[in-house]
Design a protein around this motif. Sequence first.
Motif, PDB file in Angstrom:
ATOM      1  N   TYR A   1      -2.864   5.341  -8.056  1.00 12.98           N
ATOM      2  CA  TYR A   1      -3.623   6.611  -7.626  1.00 12.98           C
ATOM      3  C   TYR A   1      -2.989   7.313  -8.980  1.00 12.98           C
ATOM      4  O   TYR A   1      -4.625   8.111  -9.672  1.00 12.98           O
ATOM      5  CB  TYR A   1      -3.743   7.016  -6.646  1.00 12.98           C
ATOM      6  CG  TYR A   1      -4.608   8.590  -6.480  1.00 12.98           C
ATOM      7  CD1 TYR A   1      -5.578   8.083  -6.711  1.00 12.98           C
ATOM      8  CD2 TYR A   1      -3.899  10.420  -6.292  1.00 12.98           C
ATOM      9  CE1 TYR A   1      -7.131   9.297  -6.054  1.00 12.98           C
ATOM     10  CE2 TYR A   1      -4.747  10.518  -5.753  1.00 12.98           C
ATOM     11  CZ  TYR A   1      -6.286  10.757  -6.590  1.00 12.98           C
ATOM     12  OH  TYR A   1      -7.076  11.646  -6.508  1.00 12.98           O
ATOM     13  N   ARG A   2      -2.213   8.201  -8.854  1.00 10.71           N
ATOM     14  CA  ARG A   2      -1.521   8.469 -10.490  1.00 10.71           C
ATOM     15  C   ARG A   2      -2.542   8.038 -11.957  1.00 10.71           C
ATOM     16  O   ARG A   2      -2.702   8.794 -12.406  1.00 10.71           O
ATOM     17  CB  ARG A   2      -0.058   8.719 -10.474  1.00 10.71           C
ATOM     18  CG  ARG A   2       0.738  10.027  -9.370  1.00 10.71           C
ATOM     19  CD  ARG A   2       1.561   9.527  -9.688  1.00 10.71           C
ATOM     20  NE  ARG A   2       2.661  10.143 -10.202  1.00 10.71           N
ATOM     21  CZ  ARG A   2       3.563  10.495 -11.140  1.00 10.71           C
ATOM     22  NH1 ARG A   2       3.711   8.376 -11.244  1.00 10.71           N
ATOM     23  NH2 ARG A   2       3.934  10.504 -12.405  1.00 10.71           N
TER      24      ARG A   2
ATOM     25  N   PHE B   1      -7.587  -2.323  -3.846  1.00  6.85           N
ATOM     26  CA  PHE B   1      -6.458  -2.516  -2.214  1.00  6.85           C
ATOM     27  C   PHE B   1      -7.589  -4.166  -1.368  1.00  6.85           C
ATOM     28  O   PHE B   1      -7.132  -4.226  -0.744  1.00  6.85           O
ATOM     29  CB  PHE B   1      -5.937  -1.326  -1.766  1.00  6.85           C
ATOM     30  CG  PHE B   1      -4.420  -0.616  -2.030  1.00  6.85           C
ATOM     31  CD1 PHE B   1      -3.143  -1.807  -1.900  1.00  6.85           C
ATOM     32  CD2 PHE B   1      -4.199   0.224  -3.002  1.00  6.85           C
ATOM     33  CE1 PHE B   1      -2.726  -1.119  -2.740  1.00  6.85           C
ATOM     34  CE2 PHE B   1      -3.414   0.505  -3.227  1.00  6.85           C
ATOM     35  CZ  PHE B   1      -2.154  -0.045  -3.559  1.00  6.85           C
TER      36      PHE B   1
ATOM     37  N   VAL C   1       0.597  -1.029   0.198  1.00 11.18           N
ATOM     38  CA  VAL C   1      -0.114   0.059  -0.014  1.00 11.18           C
ATOM     39  C   VAL C   1       0.768   1.304  -0.308  1.00 11.18           C
ATOM     40  O   VAL C   1       0.640   2.128  -1.142  1.00 11.18           O
ATOM     41  CB  VAL C   1      -0.899  -0.254   0.841  1.00 11.18           C
ATOM     42  CG1 VAL C   1      -1.706   1.564   0.987  1.00 11.18           C
ATOM     43  CG2 VAL C   1      -1.973  -1.029   1.449  1.00 11.18           C
TER      44      VAL C   1
ATOM     45  N   VAL D   1      -8.859   2.484  -7.131  1.00 18.40           N
ATOM     46  CA  VAL D   1      -6.869   2.412  -6.386  1.00 18.40           C
ATOM     47  C   VAL D   1      -8.042   1.845  -5.031  1.00 18.40           C
ATOM     48  O   VAL D   1      -7.222   0.338  -4.327  1.00 18.40           O
ATOM     49  CB  VAL D   1      -6.701   3.024  -6.015  1.00 18.40           C
ATOM     50  CG1 VAL D   1      -5.035   3.105  -5.288  1.00 18.40           C
ATOM     51  CG2 VAL D   1      -6.349   4.201  -7.135  1.00 18.40           C
ATOM     52  N   GLN D   2      -9.051   2.622  -4.363  1.00 21.30           N
ATOM     53  CA  GLN D   2      -9.421   1.340  -2.690  1.00 21.30           C
ATOM     54  C   GLN D   2     -10.347   0.641  -3.300  1.00 21.30           C
ATOM     55  O   GLN D   2      -9.856  -0.012  -2.319  1.00 21.30           O
ATOM     56  CB  GLN D   2     -10.694   3.060  -2.276  1.00 21.30           C
ATOM     57  CG  GLN D   2      -9.523   4.413  -2.319  1.00 21.30           C
ATOM     58  CD  GLN D   2      -9.610   4.160  -0.556  1.00 21.30           C
ATOM     59  OE1 GLN D   2      -9.388   3.270  -0.200  1.00 21.30           O
ATOM     60  NE2 GLN D   2      -9.188   5.086  -0.326  1.00 21.30           N
TER      61      GLN D   2
ATOM     62  N   LEU E   1      -5.605   7.764 -11.844  1.00 22.37           N
ATOM     63  CA  LEU E   1      -6.255   9.401 -12.253  1.00 22.37           C
ATOM     64  C   LEU E   1      -5.565   9.944 -13.460  1.00 22.37           C
ATOM     65  O   LEU E   1      -6.965  10.797 -13.943  1.00 22.37           O
ATOM     66  CB  LEU E   1      -5.505  10.828 -11.098  1.00 22.37           C
ATOM     67  CG  LEU E   1      -5.460  11.987 -11.290  1.00 22.37           C
ATOM     68  CD1 LEU E   1      -7.042  11.900 -10.397  1.00 22.37           C
ATOM     69  CD2 LEU E   1      -4.990  12.428  -9.738  1.00 22.37           C
ATOM     70  N   ARG E   2      -5.320   9.634 -14.066  1.00 21.86           N
ATOM     71  CA  ARG E   2      -4.874   9.680 -15.999  1.00 21.86           C
ATOM     72  C   ARG E   2      -5.760   8.862 -16.424  1.00 21.86           C
ATOM     73  O   ARG E   2      -6.285   9.842 -17.375  1.00 21.86           O
ATOM     74  CB  ARG E   2      -3.471   9.387 -16.390  1.00 21.86           C
ATOM     75  CG  ARG E   2      -2.470  10.929 -16.223  1.00 21.86           C
ATOM     76  CD  ARG E   2      -2.962  12.021 -16.702  1.00 21.86           C
ATOM     77  NE  ARG E   2      -2.032  13.158 -16.672  1.00 21.86           N
ATOM     78  CZ  ARG E   2      -2.700  13.798 -17.372  1.00 21.86           C
ATOM     79  NH1 ARG E   2      -3.095  14.171 -17.254  1.00 21.86           N
ATOM     80  NH2 ARG E   2      -0.796  14.700 -17.371  1.00 21.86           N
TER      81      ARG E   2
ATOM     82  N   GLY F   1       0.838   2.332  -3.873  1.00 23.84           N
ATOM     83  CA  GLY F   1      -0.258   3.111  -3.111  1.00 23.84           C
ATOM     84  C   GLY F   1      -0.562   4.170  -4.298  1.00 23.84           C
ATOM     85  O   GLY F   1      -0.963   4.603  -4.849  1.00 23.84           O
ATOM     86  N   ASP F   2       0.398   5.317  -4.121  1.00 26.37           N
ATOM     87  CA  ASP F   2       0.393   6.641  -5.085  1.00 26.37           C
ATOM     88  C   ASP F   2       0.092   6.896  -6.202  1.00 26.37           C
ATOM     89  O   ASP F   2       0.004   6.978  -7.024  1.00 26.37           O
ATOM     90  CB  ASP F   2       1.361   7.582  -4.678  1.00 26.37           C
ATOM     91  CG  ASP F   2       1.363   8.207  -2.645  1.00 26.37           C
ATOM     92  OD1 ASP F   2       0.040   8.060  -2.678  1.00 26.37           O
ATOM     93  OD2 ASP F   2       2.468   8.806  -2.193  1.00 26.37           O
TER      94      ASP F   2
ATOM     95  N   GLU G   1      -9.717   7.777  -6.829  1.00 29.74           N
ATOM     96  CA  GLU G   1      -9.405   7.734  -5.913  1.00 29.74           C
ATOM     97  C   GLU G   1     -10.858   6.198  -5.103  1.00 29.74           C
ATOM     98  O   GLU G   1      -9.794   5.094  -4.959  1.00 29.74           O
ATOM     99  CB  GLU G   1     -10.155   8.134  -4.767  1.00 29.74           C
ATOM    100  CG  GLU G   1      -9.840   8.112  -2.961  1.00 29.74           C
ATOM    101  CD  GLU G   1     -10.415   9.320  -2.697  1.00 29.74           C
ATOM    102  OE1 GLU G   1      -9.968   9.596  -2.951  1.00 29.74           O
ATOM    103  OE2 GLU G   1     -11.318   9.096  -1.356  1.00 29.74           O
TER     104      GLU G   1
END
Lengths: 160, 228
Positions: free
Chosen positions: A18-19, A39, A10, A35-36, A22-23, A14-15, A32
């Motif tokens: 997320y990126r 996980f 995580v 990704v949540q 996001l893209r 995680g980041d 969000e």
Amino acid sequence: MTTREYNDCVRRYGDDLYRFALRYAGETMAAEDAVQDTFVLLWEQHREVNADKVKGWLIRILYRRLIDEHRHETVKMRNEKEEMRKEESWRQHEGFELHDALQQALNQLPEQQRILLLMRDLEGYDYAEMASQTGISVDQVGVYLFRARRTMKKLMEDYR
Amino acid sequence: MITMDNYEGWLMRYADGELNDAERAEVERFLQGHPELQEELEEVCSVKVTAPVSALPGKEALLHKEGFYLSPVWRAAAAVALLMVAGGITMLLNNRSEEKPLVAKVEKPRQEHIDTIIKVSSLQEPKAASSPDRVHTPTAKEGRPLMGTPEVRQECQEVAVEVSPQCDSDEIDEPRRGDTATIPTPTLPHIRGGMLVVETDGLVQQEAQLADAPSTLEKIQEFFMRPE
């Protein structure tokens, strides 16, 4: 993998995920959530997932999650409020104008080309890995990437 | 073979370094015959997707408390080890229970060493009407025989002498309240630590507090020293 390995996963990925999301999604809320959910699924199956291959597992799950969400979103009509929310979410990031042009171009790509482009540029996957993740041939990966970049080039020039 | 129908994939793989030497040479020969595609390839490769630096919101909520986890194999090994330790402890406890307890024991006085126990309270001088039945020392004033006469001796034996409980066996018991300890004594009855002590074949029983021991003791000693 153990609980500790899961937690490391995580923190480590995680980041990046997320990126990536996001893209792909073009908005923070959808990214969000995707990704949540990814996980949460990893935690449910973490005993069976090999820690050495978890990055590929995460990308594959996230990819499917984003594809499903994208298809769901394209079926229903997005109202003006949702579009405004998406645009506003991008304004929260620095340099949003550049990202906004890039994002507008990305949003025009077919989902498979978009995913492959993000895998290659954001995650640095090689062709074999991308072929494995998406279930297409290495030759087809090259074709999709070429067409995605050519389309992106044209769309971004039009936007400017 | 590279053609105008399939060149996209070949050029992209060429640009991304996914071809071997032979394939790369073939692409370069193809590009020499199609210079317009060389220009297109350079434009395509100029497109690079980036992403803003963003942290996943709510990342900490995804973390789970790290506990101690053992794989099934190690769990089985741990279970076996636990059983072995438990068995060892059980065996150790069983062995210890068979040993004699590390508690001091006092040997109960045996019957052959105890002849009499003098109840000192019964030899006290009479005091008012406190215990008229038991305190009964004969005096000349009362017209009764003095200490040492056969009558007094008989009365003392009846009133003041008690025989200790019978001890049927040689077994050793735990000391209990009321048990007596044995100590060496001189020949005649005497006072030790405020207690009247009477010798019984080398062993002694000591009983209640003696209130006015000197006078009574003198009479008792006289009683024991007189011939029958």
